[in-house]
Design a protein around this motif. Structure first.
Motif, mmCIF file in Angstrom:
data_model
loop_
_atom_site.group_PDB
_atom_site.id
_atom_site.type_symbol
_atom_site.label_atom_id
_atom_site.label_comp_id
_atom_site.label_asym_id
_atom_site.label_seq_id
_atom_site.Cartn_x
_atom_site.Cartn_y
_atom_site.Cartn_z
ATOM 1 N N LEU A 36 0.856 -1.182 0.000
ATOM 2 C CA LEU A 36 0.000 0.000 0.000
ATOM 3 C C LEU A 36 0.893 1.233 0.000
ATOM 4 N N CYS A 37 0.629 2.188 -0.880
ATOM 5 C CA CYS A 37 1.397 3.431 -0.864
ATOM 6 C C CYS A 37 0.474 4.599 -1.148
ATOM 7 N N GLY A 38 0.971 5.792 -0.881
ATOM 8 C CA GLY A 38 0.177 7.000 -1.059
ATOM 9 C C GLY A 38 0.581 8.034 -0.025
ATOM 10 N N PRO A 39 0.128 9.270 -0.193
ATOM 11 C CA PRO A 39 0.519 10.347 0.728
ATOM 12 C C PRO A 39 -0.013 10.133 2.137
ATOM 13 N N SER A 40 0.601 10.803 3.109
ATOM 14 C CA SER A 40 0.141 10.735 4.496
ATOM 15 C C SER A 40 -1.320 11.162 4.568
ATOM 16 N N GLY A 41 -2.113 10.377 5.301
ATOM 17 C CA GLY A 41 -3.525 10.697 5.452
ATOM 18 C C GLY A 41 -4.406 10.180 4.340
#
Length: 549
Positions: A36-41
Motif C-alpha cells: 500500500l502506498c500514497g501520501p500521508s492521510g
C-alpha cells in the motif's frame, strides 16, 4: 483463492467532513505480497485497521469486507486474532509486557496454548530472529530495531495466514530495515504467508511485491504489478507519483524515451537491474577523472570562521551507574546555518545525544555547551508525547501561547505552518485520530512555533510521504537562510544525501566519520543511496538522480 475481498468499503471518522476510505473495492489472493502506498492521510493505516478487526476505528462506515469468503465481522474471536496479525508503525505501541520472554509468551497465553506448544514455538522463533540473548532483558533496554523484531516475532508465534504491517521499517536503520524486509520475503516465499504492507520507504519492498495499491484521499487511484505501475506513472499519472517508485525505475523514466516503456520486463526495479540497464545502454562514461572519493574527514564544506553554536566536548553518558557507556568522550561542533545529519545503527546512542544537547539528560563527564543566547528546540521520535489538547488547532494555539506570541502573531505563524505542512483539513481533528505522518507534521509545527536557534529533530521524516518530505526540506532551507542550525538524527539516507550540508556517523559512543554528503556517502557500502550503488563505478560521488546526466 481470495483471502481478502473489499467491496465499496467507505469509512468516516466522527466529526470529519470527508471519508477516510471512499468506495474501496479490491481483493488480495492467498500468498500475495501487496504494498500500500500514497501520501500521508490517504487512508493506509485506516484500511489496515479495518483488516485487523480488533483495531477497527470508531466512526461510520459502509460496504463489505470478507476474509476467505466470510464476512470479517462474523469470524470467531479466536480465528480473527490468530489468523490475522498486525505489526504497528510505532514499536512501543505494541509492547505490553516487561521482558522479552514475557512479551513473546503473552499472545500465546491469551490464546490458551499448552506450555509444551508455547516452549516449542518460542524456541523456533527465538532461533530464527536471534532473540535468545535478549530473552531475559527488559523491553526498555531494546533498540527500536530490536523492538520491531520482537513485535513481528510475537505476531508470528500465532502462525497467522495474513500479516499486516504499517510502516514497519520507519524507525529502523538501513541495515536493520533490509534484514527486516528480508524476513518478510522469506515468510512470503517459503511459508506462502499473505502480506499487506504500508510503506513510504519503497526502495527494498516494492521489488518484492506482486501488486501495488496506490491510495489518494481514501480512494484507490491505481493498482497493478510494480512494473505496470512504473509504466502507468511514466505515461499516465502525475509526476508527483514518481516519488513512490524505486530509484532505478525513476532513473529509467528520466533517461529513457517513451518507446522503451512498452517492454514491461525491461523496466528496472532494483539496483542490480538498474546497473545492468545502464551498462546495456552505455549511458555512463567510463572515464571518471576528477571524480575520486574525497577521503578527508575534515572536508565539511564549512568556512573556518563559521560561528559555533554548539560545542560537545568529550561527552560521556550512561543511563545507570554500572551500565554501559552509551556516549564515550564524544566531541562534535555545530556551526550557524548548517544542517547536520547524524546516522548510525539502532541503539548507537543518536537519540541519547539529542537528549544531552537539549538538556533532557546530563552527561557524567564532558559538556554540551550552547553559545550565549542560543536556544534549542527538540522534536522526539514519538509525536504523541507533544499532544494534550482535543484538536490540532488547539495544540498549535496552546504552543503559540506558551511561546509568548500575541493573538495576531499566533494567527500568522499558525497559518504559515499550516500551509507548509498542509494541515488545513486537520484543524478540527483529534491528534490521536490522524495518521502517523500527520502527527509528525503537527508535532514539528508545534516545535517550530518556539522559533529555536538550533532545531534538534529525531527521525523527522518518519511516516512522511515524499511530498511532505520536500515541504520539510524547503522549510529547513528557509530556516537555515535565516541563521538557524539543524541537527537531524535519521535513517533516511536519501533525505540526508539530498539536503544535508554535513553528515556524521555515530558508532561505539563517538563520531567515527564526518564530511560533506558526497565524501561521506561515497565512502560507505550500506549507508549510501541507491543511485550511488548503481553508478559509483563511473561516478563515485553521484548521490541523486540529478547528479547523473
Amino acid at each position: 483463492m481470495e483471502i481478502i475481498t473489499a467491496e465499496r468499503l467507505s469509512f468516516r471518522y466522527p466529526d470529519e467532513s470527508r471519508n477516510s476510505l471512499d468506495e474501496l473495492s479490491f481483493s488480495v489472493n492467498e500468498g500475495e505480497f501487496v504494498v500500500l502506498c500514497g501520501p500521508s492521510g490517504c487512508g493506509k493505516t485506516t484500511l489496515l485497521r479495518h483488516l485487523k478487526r480488533e483495531l477497527t476505528p470508531v466512526g461510520t462506515g459502509s460496504g463489505t469486507l470478507k476474509y476467505q469468503g466470510q464476512l470479517l465481522a462474523e469470524l470467531s474471536p479466536e480465528r480473527a486474532a490468530g489468523e490475522i496479525g498486525m505489526v504497528f508503525q510505532n514499536p512501543d505501541a505494541q509492547i505490553v509486557m516487561d521482558t522479552v520472554w514475557h512479551e513473546l509468551a503473552f499472545s500465546m497465553e491469551n490464546m490458551g496454548y499448552p506450555p509444551s506448544v508455547m516452549r516449542s514455538r518460542l524456541a523456533e522463533i527465538s532461533g530464527l530472529f536471534g532473540l535468545e540473548p535478549l530473552l531475559y532483558k527488559s523491553v526498555h533496554e531494546l533498540s527500536g530495531g530490536q523492538k520491531q523484531l520482537l513485535n513481528l516475532a510475537s505476531v508470528l508465534l500465532l502462525q497467522p495466514k495474513l500479516l499486516l504491517l504499517d510502516e514497519p521499517t520507519s524507525q529502523l536503520d538501513p541495515v536493520a530495515a533490509r534484514e527486516f524486509i528480508g524476513i518478510l520475503q522469506r515468510l512470503n516465499e517459503e511459508m506462502s504467508m499473505t502480506i499487506v504492507i504500508s510503506e513510504h520507504r519503497l526502495e527494498e519492498v516494492l521489488p518484492l511485491a506482486d501488486r501495488v495499491l496506490l491510495l489518494e484521499d481514501g480512494a484507490l487511484k491505481a493498482e497493478g504489478s510494480p512494473r505496470e505501475m512504473v509504466r502507468r506513472i511514466g505515461k499516465e499519472l502525475s509526476s508527483s507519483h514518481l516519488a513512490y517508485l524505486p530509484t532505478a525505475a525513476r532513473l529509467f523514466l528520466r533517461l529513457s524515451p517513451e518507446a522503451e516503456y512498452a517492454e514491461l520486463n525491461s523496466l528496472p526495479l532494483t539496483v542490480r537491474e538498474g546497473k545492468q540497464w545502464l551498462q546495456k545502454r552505455r549511458l555512463l562514461e567510463t572515464d571518471a577523472k576528477g571524480m575520486a572519493v574525497a577521503g578527508s574527514v575534515a572536508n565539511t564544506g564549512l568556512s573556518t570562521d563559521a560561528e559555533v553554536l554548539l560545542n560537545c566536548r568529550e561527552v560521556t553518558f550512561r543511563y545507570e551507574q554500572d551500565g554501559p557507556e552509551v556516549l564515550k568522550k564524544l566531541s562534535l561542533l555545530l556551526f550557524r546555518g548548517e544542517l547536520l545529519t547524524i546516522m548510525g545503527g539502532n541503539g548507537a546512542g543518536k537519540s541519547t545525544l539529542l537528549h544531552v544537547i537539549s538538556g533532557l539528560a546530563k552527561p557524567q563527564r564532558g559538556k554540551a555547551e550552547l553559545a550565549k543566547g542560543v536556544s534549542a528546540g527538540y522534536l522526539a521520535q514519538n509525536p504523541l508525547l507533544y499532544f494534550s489538547q482535543d484538536t490540532v488547532l488547539e495544540e498549535l494555539q496552546h504552543m503559540a501561547h506558551y511561546a509568548g506570541m500575541t493573538e495576531a502573531e499566533s494567527q500568522h505563524e499558525i497559518a504559515e505552518l499550516t500551509a507548509i505542512f498542509q494541515l488545513q483539513d486537520l484543524w478540527g481533528s483529534h491528534p490521536q485520530d490522524i495518521s502517523g505522518g500527520q502527527q509528525q507534521k503537527v508535532a514539528l509545527a508545534m516545535v517550530l512555533l518556539l522559533k529555536p536557534d538550533i532545531l534538534l529533530l529525531d527521525e523527522p521524516t518518519k511516516g512522511l510521504d515524499p511530498g511532505a518530505k520536500e515541504n520539510l526540506a524547503s522549510l529547513l532551507l528557509h530556516l537555515r537562510s535565516q541563521g538557524a542550525s539543524i541537527i537531524i538524527v535519521t535513517h533516511d539516507v536519501e533525505f540526508a544525501a539530498r539536503h544535508a550540508s554535513r553528515c556524521a556517523m555515530l558508532f561505539d559512543g563517538g563520531i567515527t566519520a564526518e564530511g560533506t554528503p558526497e565524501s561521506f556517502f561515497s565512502a560507505n557500502y550500506f549507508y549510501t543511496t541507491a543511485v550511488n550503488r548503481m553508478v559509483r563505478d563511473w561516478l563515485p560521488q553521484a548521490l541523486t538522480i540529478e547528479d547523473v546526466n
